[in-house]
Design an enzyme around this catalytic site. Structure first.
Site, PDB file in Angstrom:
ATOM      1  N   GLY A  41       8.371   5.349 -10.230  1.00  0.00           N
ATOM      2  CA  GLY A  41       7.787   5.525  -8.909  1.00  0.00           C
ATOM      3  C   GLY A  41       8.546   4.705  -7.886  1.00  0.00           C
ATOM      4  O   GLY A  41       9.725   4.386  -8.067  1.00  0.00           O
ATOM      5  N   LEU A  42       7.882   4.315  -6.811  1.00  0.00           N
ATOM      6  CA  LEU A  42       8.594   3.593  -5.758  1.00  0.00           C
ATOM      7  C   LEU A  42       9.116   2.253  -6.249  1.00  0.00           C
ATOM      8  O   LEU A  42      10.249   1.875  -5.950  1.00  0.00           O
ATOM      9  CB  LEU A  42       7.688   3.410  -4.544  1.00  0.00           C
ATOM     10  N   GLY A  44       9.600   1.212  -9.579  1.00  0.00           N
ATOM     11  CA  GLY A  44      10.558   1.393 -10.661  1.00  0.00           C
ATOM     12  C   GLY A  44      11.803   2.146 -10.237  1.00  0.00           C
ATOM     13  O   GLY A  44      12.927   1.775 -10.596  1.00  0.00           O
ATOM     14  N   HIS A 265     -11.732   3.535  -2.484  1.00  0.00           N
ATOM     15  CA  HIS A 265     -11.252   4.131  -1.229  1.00  0.00           C
ATOM     16  C   HIS A 265     -12.404   4.884  -0.570  1.00  0.00           C
ATOM     17  O   HIS A 265     -13.074   5.672  -1.217  1.00  0.00           O
ATOM     18  CB  HIS A 265     -10.092   5.081  -1.519  1.00  0.00           C
ATOM     19  N   ARG A 329     -10.915  -0.976   3.742  1.00  0.00           N
ATOM     20  CA  ARG A 329     -11.478  -0.017   2.800  1.00  0.00           C
ATOM     21  C   ARG A 329     -12.722  -0.538   2.085  1.00  0.00           C
ATOM     22  O   ARG A 329     -13.675   0.215   1.859  1.00  0.00           O
ATOM     23  CB  ARG A 329     -10.406   0.372   1.774  1.00  0.00           C
ATOM     24  N   HIS A 400      -9.589   3.935  -6.435  1.00  0.00           N
ATOM     25  CA  HIS A 400      -8.275   4.318  -5.920  1.00  0.00           C
ATOM     26  C   HIS A 400      -7.146   3.424  -6.444  1.00  0.00           C
ATOM     27  O   HIS A 400      -6.295   3.865  -7.190  1.00  0.00           O
ATOM     28  CB  HIS A 400      -8.320   4.281  -4.395  1.00  0.00           C
TER      29      HIS A 400
END
Length: 636
Positions: A41-42, A44, A265, A329, A400
């Site tokens: 993902g962002l 890794g 969330h 949140r 979330h």
């Protein structure tokens, strides 16, 4: 007592000074080191691309068929950065303070300030990669506001920001794959961490297509495997998101920090049936223009267009006039639950509130609102068969993000030498509550700008004799993972894996969800222990272990959730205060807000595995605030 390795000196100088003090690896020597990155993902993907660009040999593993399917793709609303393009008073210091306050003063000052510093670099990096951020008429990057802040600092690409940022990281990663510096291993699941001489030196994986188990050795291991929100079964997470990689590391000695800090969330599509397998997030950015309300009279079942303005309760605007619908949140979620508990919830279940765009459409026009949120409105209509341009959205809180994760020091290294943890998989930057648009910021800061420095300092200063993936430690870890699979498949009971997972999720949501109390937590712990015992006697896993077997995949993950959930409960019972996402009903102010106990709980709770059936060992990292004043959070 844990030592965070935070450098000395003024807050604003810590990171610059630390980068200079870190030992460097000569460019010609970087090609001698092998690094494993688990997750694409962002965090890794950015780490694998950046480390390979520097010259390291990288193996990158992902559970999906492509790095482009990492769960970062699901992020919608935006990414924070202190650029102050709006000239509305933003600064690195203000972003730092908002993040510390938003986390209810349970994050490490030095990490959060570094995050705010690096935020400005992230935007430049992503623009250079071609990420199509929204722009103003004159061509400058646009910003919008987000919960927990009174300035507009959130950069966005409609409601697809995570997808566009991930494509940017994926392009950088693909460049390194093409030139041979990154070897990509898709459809692999990490089953265990391998330790040699007290250092993290590799992993054992399972090929999810063939069932084959594999050993992989390296000089350091980077975990960027996301959060554990699916312990609640119903969450906004992808269904393959799990705790296995970090929990396996925990069982090898890595400390798990603040597991009870889970974020609910406030803006999700409500549950609509008992056979639902996940929940859908609606971006927090919608609260910029949507107004949250419920009928003033409990039990009012009229259609929203039949309820006049005088009979509507815009409860967030009334209760928090300074921030209104843009409270953080945790605050928005608890207030939605409170309204529904009072009988003022809407929809068939009564577990929803309205998010209404009527006034925004009147003010700005349908086209303007469509340009901002059109894809989100389309997604909502596809799922609910209701048009948000004409009828208010119905929303309700859902699990979330997880602020807890493996404990790491300032270098993002766990207490296991050579094991680095990035993004949502670590505990470090968000405290007890994550402000919206901060997760993408942390993942990219960790991957692009922090780990390339700190892992180099570790490699340059550590003795790392070459090892083979056939070493005894690898064989032992592989045998242990294999025997666990064999044990699960041999049970041949009467209940499916999903049946156990759903029951676990209901226990967690009912007793350790938006609010908690000691009686419920104690009851949940016993229920989890009983459910776990039944799992190992009565679960049914069809098929074989030597082939594609999604039931087996889920069984391993649920087995870990059944153990990890008890750790989460223990942490919640131990933290005798309310803060952020951890709201113990015994600790609240007269106005129903979270009441912290800074004298006794201004620390990170980090737990060490002590063996099956044994109580985990508590470790503490005191949080010292030298630059901000600890106050009761107020958004009024």
């Amino acid at each position: 007592m844990l030592e965070s390795s935070t450098p000395g000196g003024p807050l604003a100088d810590k990171w610059d000074r630390h980068q200079f003090d870190l030992k460097l690896v000569n460019p010609a020597n970087k090609r001698k080191f092998d690094i494993i990155v688990v997750g694409s993902g962002l965090g890794g993907g950015a780490a694998a691309a950046s480390l390979a660009e520097l010259g390291y040999n990288v193996k990158c593993f992902c559970i999906q068929d492509s790095p482009r399917r990492a769960h970062s793709i699901a992020a919608q609303g935006g990414i924070n950065a202190a650029k102050n393009y709006q000239n509305d008073g933003d600064s690195v210091w203000r972003l730092f303070y908002d993040t510390i306050k938003g986390g209810d003063f349970r994050a490490r000052e030095s990490n959060v300030y570094r995050l705010a510093q690096l935020s400005v670099n992230i935007i430049d990096q992503c623009v250079a990669q071609g990420v199509p951020f929204a722009r103003e008429y004159g061509g400058l990057l646009a910003n919008r506001s987000f919960g927990g802040a009174q300035v507009s600092r959130t950069f966005y690409a409609r409601g697809q920001t995570g997808q566009q940022l991930l494509l940017g990281a994926y392009s950088a990663l693909s460049r390194q794959i093409a030139i041979g510096k990154v070897t990509m291993f898709p459809r692999r699941e990490m089953l265990d961490l391998v330790m040699v001489n007290g250092q993290a030196r590799g992993i054992v994986t399972r090929n999810l297509i063939t069932g084959e188990m594999e050993n992989h050795a390296a000089d350091a291991v980077v975990l960027a495997t996301g959060g554990y929100g699916n312990v609640f079964f119903l969450s906004t997470n992808a269904m393959s998101s799990n705790v296995t990689a970090t929990y396996r590391a925990y069982k090898k000695g890595a400390l798990f920090g603040n597991p009870c800090f889970t974020q609910i969330h406030p803006t999700c599509i409500p549950v609509h049936g008992s056979y639902q397998s996940k929940l859908t997030l609606m971006s927090e950015s919608l609260r910029n223009d949507g107004r949250v309300w419920v009928p003033k009279t409990p039990g009012d079942t009229r259609a929203p267009d039949q309820i006049p303005e005088s009979e509507r309760d815009y409860y967030l605007e009334n209760k928090y006039p300074s921030f209104g619908n843009l409270v953080p949140r945790d605050v928005a979620s608890r207030n939605a639950k409170e309204q529904c508990d009072l009988g003022k919830g809407v929809g068939e279940t009564g577990l929803a509130v309205y998010l209404d765009f009527r006034d925004a459409i009147k003010r700005d026009g349908k086209d303007v609102i469509g340009q901002k949120y059109g894809n989100l409105f389309q997604m909502y209509e596809k799922i609910t068969a209701q048009n948000p341009y004409e009828t208010p959205m119905m929303i309700y809180p859902a699990v979330h993000y997880t602020m807890g994760g493996l404990w790491v020091d300032y270098n993002l290294m766990s207490n296991i030498p050579g094991l680095f943890v990035l993004g949502e998989a670590n505990f470090s930057d968000h405290g007890a509550n994550r402000l919206g648009a901060s997760a993408l910021m942390q993942g990219l800061a960790d991957g692009y700008f922090i780990i390339p420095y700190t892992i180099g300092g570790y490699l340059a200063g550590t003795s790392l004799p070459k090892i083979s993936s056939s070493a005894p430690e690898f064989q032992a870890a592989r045998k242990e993972a294999g025997s666990r699979i064999h044990k699960m498949m041999a049970i041949n009971g009467n209940r499916t894996v999903d049946d156990f997972h759903k029951q676990l999720g209901k226990i967690m949501w009912d007793y350790c969800g938006m609010s908690r109390n000691d009686e419920g937590l104690a009851k949940a712990r016993i229920m989890i222990q009983e459910l776990r015992a039944e799992f190992w006697k009565n679960v049914r896993v069809p098929g074989t272990g030597s082939d594609l077997n999604q039931s087996l995949e889920r069984a391993g993950r649920v087995a870990d959730f059944l153990e990890f959930s008890e750790l989460l409960i223990i942490d919640a019972l131990t933290r005798r205060e309310s803060c952020g996402g951890h709201f113990n009903e015994a600790f609240q102010t007269d106005e129903g807000e979270a009441r912290r106990d800074d004298e006794n709980f201004c620390h990170v709770s980090a737990w060490k595995y002590a063996g099956d059936g044994e109580e985990p060992v508590f470790h503490k990292e005191p949080l010292v605030f030298e630059n901000v004043h600890l106050t009761q959070r107020s958004y009024k």
